[in-house]
Design a protein around this motif. Structure first.
Motif, mmCIF file in Angstrom:
data_model
loop_
_atom_site.group_PDB
_atom_site.id
_atom_site.type_symbol
_atom_site.label_atom_id
_atom_site.label_comp_id
_atom_site.label_asym_id
_atom_site.label_seq_id
_atom_site.Cartn_x
_atom_site.Cartn_y
_atom_site.Cartn_z
ATOM 1 N N UNK A 43 -8.130 35.125 28.780
ATOM 2 C CA UNK A 43 -6.824 34.493 28.929
ATOM 3 C C UNK A 43 -6.704 33.150 28.245
ATOM 4 N N UNK A 44 -7.834 32.554 27.830
ATOM 5 C CA UNK A 44 -7.782 31.251 27.158
ATOM 6 C C UNK A 44 -7.422 31.443 25.687
ATOM 7 N N UNK A 45 -6.623 30.543 25.149
ATOM 8 C CA UNK A 45 -6.174 30.641 23.760
ATOM 9 C C UNK A 45 -7.310 30.292 22.810
ATOM 10 N N UNK A 46 -7.491 31.055 21.719
ATOM 11 C CA UNK A 46 -8.518 30.709 20.736
ATOM 12 C C UNK A 46 -8.139 29.436 19.993
ATOM 13 N N UNK A 47 -9.142 28.778 19.444
ATOM 14 C CA UNK A 47 -8.927 27.530 18.715
ATOM 15 C C UNK A 47 -9.176 27.754 17.235
ATOM 16 N N UNK A 48 -8.240 27.320 16.412
ATOM 17 C CA UNK A 48 -8.400 27.440 14.959
ATOM 18 C C UNK A 48 -9.425 26.421 14.475
ATOM 19 N N UNK A 49 -10.403 26.894 13.680
ATOM 20 C CA UNK A 49 -11.465 26.017 13.180
ATOM 21 C C UNK A 49 -11.031 25.416 11.846
ATOM 22 N N UNK A 50 -10.944 24.111 11.801
ATOM 23 C CA UNK A 50 -10.604 23.424 10.560
ATOM 24 C C UNK A 50 -11.794 22.641 10.004
ATOM 25 N N UNK A 51 -12.733 22.274 10.857
ATOM 26 C CA UNK A 51 -13.980 21.661 10.404
ATOM 27 C C UNK A 51 -15.059 21.990 11.424
ATOM 28 N N UNK A 52 -16.314 21.830 11.025
ATOM 29 C CA UNK A 52 -17.421 22.240 11.880
ATOM 30 C C UNK A 52 -18.392 21.096 12.116
ATOM 31 N N UNK A 53 -19.007 21.125 13.294
ATOM 32 C CA UNK A 53 -20.119 20.243 13.600
ATOM 33 C C UNK A 53 -21.230 21.096 14.193
ATOM 34 N N UNK A 54 -22.443 20.571 14.181
ATOM 35 C CA UNK A 54 -23.573 21.319 14.742
ATOM 36 C C UNK A 54 -23.355 21.597 16.231
ATOM 37 N N UNK A 55 -22.814 20.622 16.940
ATOM 38 C CA UNK A 55 -22.582 20.795 18.378
ATOM 39 C C UNK A 55 -21.600 21.916 18.652
ATOM 40 N N UNK A 56 -20.526 21.997 17.862
ATOM 41 C CA UNK A 56 -19.511 23.021 18.071
ATOM 42 C C UNK A 56 -20.025 24.429 17.799
ATOM 43 N N UNK A 57 -21.124 24.545 17.037
ATOM 44 C CA UNK A 57 -21.626 25.867 16.651
ATOM 45 C C UNK A 57 -22.411 26.549 17.768
ATOM 46 N N UNK A 58 -22.679 25.833 18.884
ATOM 47 C CA UNK A 58 -23.507 26.397 19.950
ATOM 48 C C UNK A 58 -22.845 26.205 21.310
ATOM 49 N N UNK A 59 -23.110 27.143 22.212
ATOM 50 C CA UNK A 59 -22.654 27.047 23.599
ATOM 51 C C UNK A 59 -23.840 27.370 24.520
ATOM 52 N N UNK A 60 -23.796 26.817 25.728
ATOM 53 C CA UNK A 60 -24.860 27.081 26.692
ATOM 54 C C UNK A 60 -24.581 28.384 27.427
ATOM 55 N N UNK A 61 -25.572 29.254 27.483
ATOM 56 C CA UNK A 61 -25.448 30.547 28.157
ATOM 57 C C UNK A 61 -26.630 30.707 29.102
ATOM 58 N N UNK A 62 -26.353 31.196 30.313
ATOM 59 C CA UNK A 62 -27.404 31.406 31.313
ATOM 60 C C UNK A 62 -27.663 32.891 31.480
ATOM 61 N N UNK A 63 -28.928 33.277 31.415
ATOM 62 C CA UNK A 63 -29.317 34.670 31.602
ATOM 63 C C UNK A 63 -29.341 34.989 33.096
ATOM 64 N N UNK A 64 -28.570 35.988 33.494
ATOM 65 C CA UNK A 64 -28.527 36.369 34.908
ATOM 66 C C UNK A 64 -29.805 37.060 35.352
ATOM 67 N N UNK A 65 -30.616 37.530 34.409
ATOM 68 C CA UNK A 65 -31.840 38.241 34.753
ATOM 69 C C UNK A 65 -32.984 37.297 35.089
ATOM 70 N N UNK A 66 -33.191 36.287 34.208
ATOM 71 C CA UNK A 66 -34.337 35.384 34.431
ATOM 72 C C UNK A 66 -33.917 33.964 34.788
ATOM 73 N N UNK A 67 -32.622 33.656 34.686
ATOM 74 C CA UNK A 67 -32.141 32.322 35.033
ATOM 75 C C UNK A 67 -32.292 31.301 33.923
ATOM 76 N N UNK A 68 -32.825 31.707 32.791
ATOM 77 C CA UNK A 68 -33.042 30.772 31.694
ATOM 78 C C UNK A 68 -31.713 30.366 31.062
#
Length: 240
Positions: free
Chosen positions: A38-63
């Motif tokens: 339901x969240x609107x996508x964001x148009x990418x006009x420039x990039x940074x290293x931080x924007x290229x990654x997101x934090x994800x948690x594994x439900x299996x091992x908790x990592x």
């Protein structure tokens, strides 16, 4: 595996169905970033290293690890950043420390800079139509495009390395024979064949272009080409 979510491009209003790519967690379980439905996508006009990654948690091992930010390349040339559900600030007890980023996961395949906005040329004459098409093909990435000084007998108005293009500035839809002649010229030159028309295409001409993989575009008097078949959408997406 990731969940399919509907995505609408804010630039051209096209609708897409997006599935985030899954990569193996360090524990071996396939893991995909959870999308924020339901969240609107964001148009990418420039990039940074931080924007290229997101934090994800594994439900299996908790990592918790850094995963590539999900992105979608629209056929209009816009690259969209797909929102991801954030990970709670407090991880489960005993969770391993967050890694800087998993080296076995590549950056998103859409990491190339987005194509700049096309600037059309107003069409007032038949020669203007040819020039507008040449500008558009250069925008798509074709280089060293040459215009024929006069309307050639072959019908090929534009040539370049790996490219032949025909522009029909008349008020009648392009015919089947026009499409087939263009295809034969491209075949003999080992080149991509592209057709532009101001009045559209006859039904049999469009069907033949689809079967031959010839991109078809229509242009209005603003000089802005619009794709009318699948090969044209693909050409916009991939470029030259």
């Amino acid at each position: 595996m990731g969940e399919n979510v509907p995505v609408r491009c804010p630039a051209c209003r096209r609708h897409h169905t997006f599935t985030p790519p899954a990569f193996p967690c360090a524990c071996g379980v396939p893991l995909a970033p959870p999308l924020l439905r339901g969240a609107a996508p964001e148009r990418i006009t420039h990039r940074t290293w931080t924007d290229a990654w997101v934090t994800v948690r594994c439900e299996s091992c908790g990592r918790q690890d850094q995963w590539p930010q999900p992105e979608l390349g629209c056929a209009c040339g816009v690259v969209l950043r797909i929102p991801v559900r954030p990970v709670p600030r407090t991880a489960a007890a005993g969770s391993p420390p967050t890694a800087e980023y998993p080296s076995h996961i590549p950056l998103p395949p859409t990491a190339a800079p987005p194509r700049p906005t096309f600037r059309p040329m107003t069409i007032r004459t038949a020669r203007d139509a040819v020039t507008a098409a040449a500008l558009y093909l250069k925008w798509l990435g074709f280089r060293d495009i040459m215009q024929s000084p006069e309307r050639p007998a072959s019908g090929i108005d534009l040539r370049g390395p790996g490219l032949v293009a025909q522009i029909d500035p008349t008020t009648r839809p392009a015919k089947l024979r026009d499409v087939e002649c263009l295809w034969l010229n491209g075949l003999s030159s080992s080149a991509v064949s592209v057709f532009f028309s101001l009045a559209g295409y006859a039904d049999d001409a469009r069907a033949r272009a689809d079967s031959l993989g010839i991109p078809l575009f229509v242009m209005d008097l603003t000089g802005t080409p619009q794709p009318v078949n699948g090969p044209a959408d693909e050409l916009i997406s991939t470029g030259a």
